[in-house]
Design a protein around this motif. Structure first.
Motif, PDB file in Angstrom:
ATOM      1  N   ARG A   1       1.619  18.474 -20.867  1.00 21.75           N
ATOM      2  CA  ARG A   1       1.069  18.544 -22.215  1.00 21.75           C
ATOM      3  C   ARG A   1       0.382  17.239 -22.607  1.00 21.75           C
ATOM      4  NH1 ARG A   1       5.178  20.659 -26.590  1.00 21.75           N
ATOM      5  NH2 ARG A   1       3.273  20.278 -27.808  1.00 21.75           N
ATOM      6  N   LEU A   2       0.986  16.131 -22.264  1.00 16.35           N
ATOM      7  CA  LEU A   2       0.424  14.819 -22.612  1.00 16.35           C
ATOM      8  C   LEU A   2      -0.185  14.151 -21.377  1.00 16.35           C
ATOM      9  CD1 LEU A   2       3.270  13.522 -24.958  1.00 16.35           C
ATOM     10  CD2 LEU A   2       1.090  14.560 -25.626  1.00 16.35           C
ATOM     11  N   GLU A   3      -0.860  14.945 -20.557  1.00 15.70           N
ATOM     12  CA  GLU A   3      -1.396  14.429 -19.297  1.00 15.70           C
ATOM     13  C   GLU A   3      -2.377  13.278 -19.519  1.00 15.70           C
ATOM     14  OE1 GLU A   3      -3.971  15.951 -15.397  1.00 15.70           O
ATOM     15  OE2 GLU A   3      -3.343  17.368 -16.949  1.00 15.70           O
ATOM     16  N   ALA A   4      -3.318  13.462 -20.427  1.00 15.36           N
ATOM     17  CA  ALA A   4      -4.330  12.430 -20.657  1.00 15.36           C
ATOM     18  C   ALA A   4      -3.699  11.131 -21.138  1.00 15.36           C
ATOM     19  CB  ALA A   4      -5.360  12.923 -21.672  1.00 15.36           C
ATOM     20  N   PHE A   5      -2.745  11.229 -22.073  1.00 18.62           N
ATOM     21  CA  PHE A   5      -2.088  10.032 -22.598  1.00 18.62           C
ATOM     22  C   PHE A   5      -1.252   9.350 -21.514  1.00 18.62           C
ATOM     23  CE2 PHE A   5       1.721   8.102 -24.499  1.00 18.62           C
ATOM     24  CZ  PHE A   5       1.121   7.130 -25.274  1.00 18.62           C
ATOM     25  N   ALA A   6      -0.521  10.149 -20.720  1.00 15.81           N
ATOM     26  CA  ALA A   6       0.318   9.575 -19.665  1.00 15.81           C
ATOM     27  C   ALA A   6      -0.531   8.867 -18.613  1.00 15.81           C
ATOM     28  CB  ALA A   6       1.157  10.682 -19.013  1.00 15.81           C
ATOM     29  N   LYS A   7      -1.647   9.482 -18.241  1.00 10.69           N
ATOM     30  CA  LYS A   7      -2.518   8.861 -17.243  1.00 10.69           C
ATOM     31  C   LYS A   7      -3.133   7.568 -17.778  1.00 10.69           C
ATOM     32  CE  LYS A   7      -3.809  12.884 -14.499  1.00 10.69           C
ATOM     33  NZ  LYS A   7      -4.898  13.769 -14.048  1.00 10.69           N
ATOM     34  N   ALA A   8      -3.530   7.576 -19.032  1.00  7.65           N
ATOM     35  CA  ALA A   8      -4.093   6.361 -19.628  1.00  7.65           C
ATOM     36  C   ALA A   8      -3.064   5.241 -19.646  1.00  7.65           C
ATOM     37  CB  ALA A   8      -4.595   6.660 -21.039  1.00  7.65           C
ATOM     38  N   LEU A   9      -1.819   5.585 -19.958  1.00  4.16           N
ATOM     39  CA  LEU A   9      -0.757   4.585 -20.014  1.00  4.16           C
ATOM     40  C   LEU A   9      -0.470   4.013 -18.628  1.00  4.16           C
ATOM     41  CD1 LEU A   9       1.144   3.378 -22.167  1.00  4.16           C
ATOM     42  CD2 LEU A   9       2.859   5.054 -21.462  1.00  4.16           C
ATOM     43  N   ILE A  10      -0.443   4.888 -17.613  1.00  7.37           N
ATOM     44  CA  ILE A  10      -0.149   4.445 -16.244  1.00  7.37           C
ATOM     45  C   ILE A  10      -1.316   3.640 -15.680  1.00  7.37           C
ATOM     46  CG2 ILE A  10       0.344   5.234 -13.907  1.00  7.37           C
ATOM     47  CD1 ILE A  10       1.668   7.717 -15.209  1.00  7.37           C
ATOM     48  N   PHE A  11      -2.534   4.004 -16.066  1.00  4.83           N
ATOM     49  CA  PHE A  11      -3.719   3.315 -15.546  1.00  4.83           C
ATOM     50  C   PHE A  11      -3.975   1.995 -16.254  1.00  4.83           C
ATOM     51  CE2 PHE A  11      -8.327   2.611 -15.161  1.00  4.83           C
ATOM     52  CZ  PHE A  11      -8.469   2.722 -13.786  1.00  4.83           C
ATOM     53  N   LEU A  12      -3.322   1.785 -17.394  1.00  8.09           N
ATOM     54  CA  LEU A  12      -3.569   0.599 -18.214  1.00  8.09           C
ATOM     55  C   LEU A  12      -3.455  -0.725 -17.449  1.00  8.09           C
ATOM     56  CD1 LEU A  12      -4.257  -0.355 -21.063  1.00  8.09           C
ATOM     57  CD2 LEU A  12      -1.813  -0.407 -21.572  1.00  8.09           C
ATOM     58  N   PRO A  13      -2.449  -0.921 -16.565  1.00  7.27           N
ATOM     59  CA  PRO A  13      -2.380  -2.204 -15.837  1.00  7.27           C
ATOM     60  C   PRO A  13      -3.622  -2.523 -15.020  1.00  7.27           C
ATOM     61  CG  PRO A  13      -0.300  -1.037 -15.656  1.00  7.27           C
ATOM     62  CD  PRO A  13      -1.260  -0.097 -16.312  1.00  7.27           C
ATOM     63  N   MET A  14      -4.388  -1.490 -14.603  1.00  5.78           N
ATOM     64  CA  MET A  14      -5.604  -1.741 -13.837  1.00  5.78           C
ATOM     65  C   MET A  14      -6.658  -2.467 -14.670  1.00  5.78           C
ATOM     66  SD  MET A  14      -5.805  -0.915 -10.624  1.00  5.78           S
ATOM     67  CE  MET A  14      -7.572  -0.777 -10.444  1.00  5.78           C
TER      68      MET A  14
ATOM     69  N   PRO B   1       0.808  -1.228   0.000  1.00  7.12           N
ATOM     70  CA  PRO B   1       0.000   0.000   0.000  1.00  7.12           C
ATOM     71  C   PRO B   1       0.837   1.273   0.000  1.00  7.12           C
ATOM     72  CG  PRO B   1      -0.820  -1.572   1.621  1.00  7.12           C
ATOM     73  CD  PRO B   1       0.500  -2.085   1.167  1.00  7.12           C
ATOM     74  N   PHE B   2       1.901   1.297   0.798  1.00  6.46           N
ATOM     75  CA  PHE B   2       2.690   2.525   0.913  1.00  6.46           C
ATOM     76  C   PHE B   2       3.502   2.797  -0.352  1.00  6.46           C
ATOM     77  CE2 PHE B   2       1.894   1.359   5.328  1.00  6.46           C
ATOM     78  CZ  PHE B   2       1.492   2.582   5.855  1.00  6.46           C
ATOM     79  N   VAL B   3       4.099   1.759  -0.916  1.00  6.61           N
ATOM     80  CA  VAL B   3       4.896   1.963  -2.129  1.00  6.61           C
ATOM     81  C   VAL B   3       3.984   2.302  -3.311  1.00  6.61           C
ATOM     82  CG1 VAL B   3       6.490   0.898  -3.760  1.00  6.61           C
ATOM     83  CG2 VAL B   3       6.751   0.481  -1.313  1.00  6.61           C
ATOM     84  N   ALA B   4       2.868   1.572  -3.458  1.00  7.50           N
ATOM     85  CA  ALA B   4       1.947   1.843  -4.566  1.00  7.50           C
ATOM     86  C   ALA B   4       1.363   3.252  -4.456  1.00  7.50           C
ATOM     87  CB  ALA B   4       0.828   0.808  -4.586  1.00  7.50           C
ATOM     88  N   THR B   5       1.003   3.665  -3.245  1.00  7.94           N
ATOM     89  CA  THR B   5       0.467   5.018  -3.051  1.00  7.94           C
ATOM     90  C   THR B   5       1.525   6.070  -3.331  1.00  7.94           C
ATOM     91  OG1 THR B   5      -1.062   4.179  -1.376  1.00  7.94           O
ATOM     92  CG2 THR B   5      -0.680   6.549  -1.414  1.00  7.94           C
ATOM     93  N   ALA B   6       2.764   5.827  -2.878  1.00 10.81           N
ATOM     94  CA  ALA B   6       3.841   6.782  -3.132  1.00 10.81           C
ATOM     95  C   ALA B   6       4.127   6.917  -4.626  1.00 10.81           C
ATOM     96  CB  ALA B   6       5.101   6.342  -2.390  1.00 10.81           C
ATOM     97  N   VAL B   7       4.157   5.790  -5.325  1.00  7.18           N
ATOM     98  CA  VAL B   7       4.394   5.832  -6.770  1.00  7.18           C
ATOM     99  C   VAL B   7       3.229   6.530  -7.474  1.00  7.18           C
ATOM    100  CG1 VAL B   7       4.654   4.418  -8.845  1.00  7.18           C
ATOM    101  CG2 VAL B   7       5.849   3.781  -6.748  1.00  7.18           C
TER     102      VAL B   7
ATOM    103  N   PHE C   1      -4.302   3.032 -10.082  1.00  8.69           N
ATOM    104  CA  PHE C   1      -5.470   3.382  -9.268  1.00  8.69           C
ATOM    105  C   PHE C   1      -5.146   4.530  -8.329  1.00  8.69           C
ATOM    106  CE2 PHE C   1      -7.180   2.695  -4.952  1.00  8.69           C
ATOM    107  CZ  PHE C   1      -8.492   3.073  -5.166  1.00  8.69           C
ATOM    108  N   ALA C   2      -3.991   4.426  -7.640  1.00  9.73           N
ATOM    109  CA  ALA C   2      -3.583   5.489  -6.722  1.00  9.73           C
ATOM    110  C   ALA C   2      -3.407   6.815  -7.453  1.00  9.73           C
ATOM    111  CB  ALA C   2      -2.288   5.089  -6.014  1.00  9.73           C
ATOM    112  N   MET C   3      -2.793   6.781  -8.623  1.00  9.55           N
ATOM    113  CA  MET C   3      -2.577   8.005  -9.397  1.00  9.55           C
ATOM    114  C   MET C   3      -3.904   8.661  -9.774  1.00  9.55           C
ATOM    115  SD  MET C   3      -1.458   8.457 -13.297  1.00  9.55           S
ATOM    116  CE  MET C   3      -3.103   7.806 -13.604  1.00  9.55           C
TER     117      MET C   3
ATOM    118  N   LEU D   1       1.218   8.773  -6.208  1.00 11.08           N
ATOM    119  CA  LEU D   1       1.280  10.198  -5.888  1.00 11.08           C
ATOM    120  C   LEU D   1       2.361  10.891  -6.705  1.00 11.08           C
ATOM    121  CD1 LEU D   1       0.356  12.586  -4.185  1.00 11.08           C
ATOM    122  CD2 LEU D   1       1.915  11.815  -2.371  1.00 11.08           C
ATOM    123  N   LEU D   2       3.495  10.224  -6.886  1.00 16.86           N
ATOM    124  CA  LEU D   2       4.561  10.786  -7.714  1.00 16.86           C
ATOM    125  C   LEU D   2       4.090  10.968  -9.154  1.00 16.86           C
ATOM    126  CD1 LEU D   2       7.544  11.629  -8.001  1.00 16.86           C
ATOM    127  CD2 LEU D   2       8.079   9.231  -8.462  1.00 16.86           C
ATOM    128  N   TYR D   3       3.418   9.959  -9.688  1.00 11.61           N
ATOM    129  CA  TYR D   3       2.856  10.074 -11.030  1.00 11.61           C
ATOM    130  C   TYR D   3       1.880  11.242 -11.109  1.00 11.61           C
ATOM    131  CZ  TYR D   3       4.643   5.463 -12.470  1.00 11.61           C
ATOM    132  OH  TYR D   3       5.446   4.408 -12.806  1.00 11.61           O
TER     133      TYR D   3
END
Length: 313
Positions: free
Chosen positions: A115-128, A97-103, A194-196, A105-107
């Protein structure tokens, strides 16, 4: 399936018919009772009764015929194998929980208003969007090991990178307790998105006047994060931590798919399955299920209290 849907429609129809014929102030109360009755019935049949039966079964032997009292619980806290299971579960709950939340939050901070916020968030959220089993198979290929012999090519990404760097490939899922950390990495990879998402929404909800006032006061970016951003999103951080914590306590798919609980990687949920359905020890399996339930309760209670406190403020 058709019978179940038909039964559901019939029950709802009867409730609506009876509710429509009840009027007055006292009638409103009975209408509420009518709507709550199916929910209470389903909770009793699908949750309360199985929970009570599991607790009762935890006091019996492996065959479920002889009463043995708290022997199964004694086994959980004294057997070397079960102590390893508890150690692994604690490691999962403390780290994930702490590492996933920290990562996450960093994201959220790094991609906020990029500039590419939507694309970056979609890419990071993809594993979910990938099931735990699917993610486990992907990472099992990442950790794949082949003997370090002439003519043998590594198909695991991590070992191939090590070979390219001049190192020796390793069996990442065999050596304990490091193999548990490699399994935890899979959960972090999934939950960071999910955390991001949740924390990014909380950051965007911070009032602009608060941010502008801090900037006019000359607060540095680090100070902005420490004294403005983090206190403002504290309720969201608590929700993310507790949600991931509950999911981590119940983790089963990753361990079952990648190691099957071998090499000292089993956790409570996997051990409950193994004892109940593989080893035929119904008593110990039920005791492990009760333990898992007890461990989840404090996190749920704390989460509810924090949500109520946030709503009150």
């Amino acid at each position: 399936m058709g019978i179940a849907i038909g039964l559901f429609v019939a029950i709802v129809g009867v409730i609506l018919f009876v509710a429509g014929r009840i009027g007055g102030g006292r009638g409103d109360r009975w209408v509420a009772y009518l709507y709550l009755a199916p929910v209470v019935l389903m909770l009793a049949v699908g949750l309360i009764y199985p929970a009570g039966r599991t607790i009762w079964q935890s006091f019996f032997d492996a065959a479920g015929t002889s009463f043995v009292g708290i022997d199964n619980y004694h086994t959980i806290f004294t057997s070397p194998d079960q102590l390893t299971v508890l150690r692994n579960t604690v490691l999962w709950v403390v780290v994930t929980p702490f590492v996933a939340t920290a990562v996450g939050l960093l994201y959220a901070v790094l991609v906020d208003k990029a500039r590419l916020e939507a694309f970056a968030k979609a890419l990071i959220f993809l594993p979910m969007s990938i099931s735990f089993v699917g993610a486990s198979i992907i990472w099992k290929f990442v950790y794949e090991y082949r003997p370090d012999q002439p003519g043998v090519r590594q198909i695991g990404l991590l070992n191939q990178l090590i070979v390219w760097a001049g190192g020796t490939p390793q069996q990442w899922l065999v050596e304990s307790p490091w193999n548990t950390l490699f399994l935890i990495a899979v959960m972090i990879w999934i939950q960071a998105g999910f955390a991001m998402t949740v924390l990014s929404a909380a950051i965007k909800a911070i009032p602009d006047d608060v941010v502008e006032a801090a900037r006019l006061d000359g607060v540095s970016p680090v100070g902005m994060f420490r004294y403005v951003t983090l206190p403002s999103i504290r309720p969201a951080v608590v929700v993310v931590l507790t949600t991931i914590g509950i999911g981590t306590l119940k983790v089963f798919d990753i361990v079952r798919t990648m190691t099957g609980g071998q090499f000292n990687t089993s956790v409570v949920a996997n051990e409950f399955y193994s004892q109940s359905f593989r080893s035929g020890n119904e008593g110990l399996g039920a005791a492990l299920a009760v333990l898992l339930f007890v461990l989840v309760i404090p996190i749920v209670v704390y989460n509810v209290r924090q949500l109520r406190a946030a709503e009150a403020s």
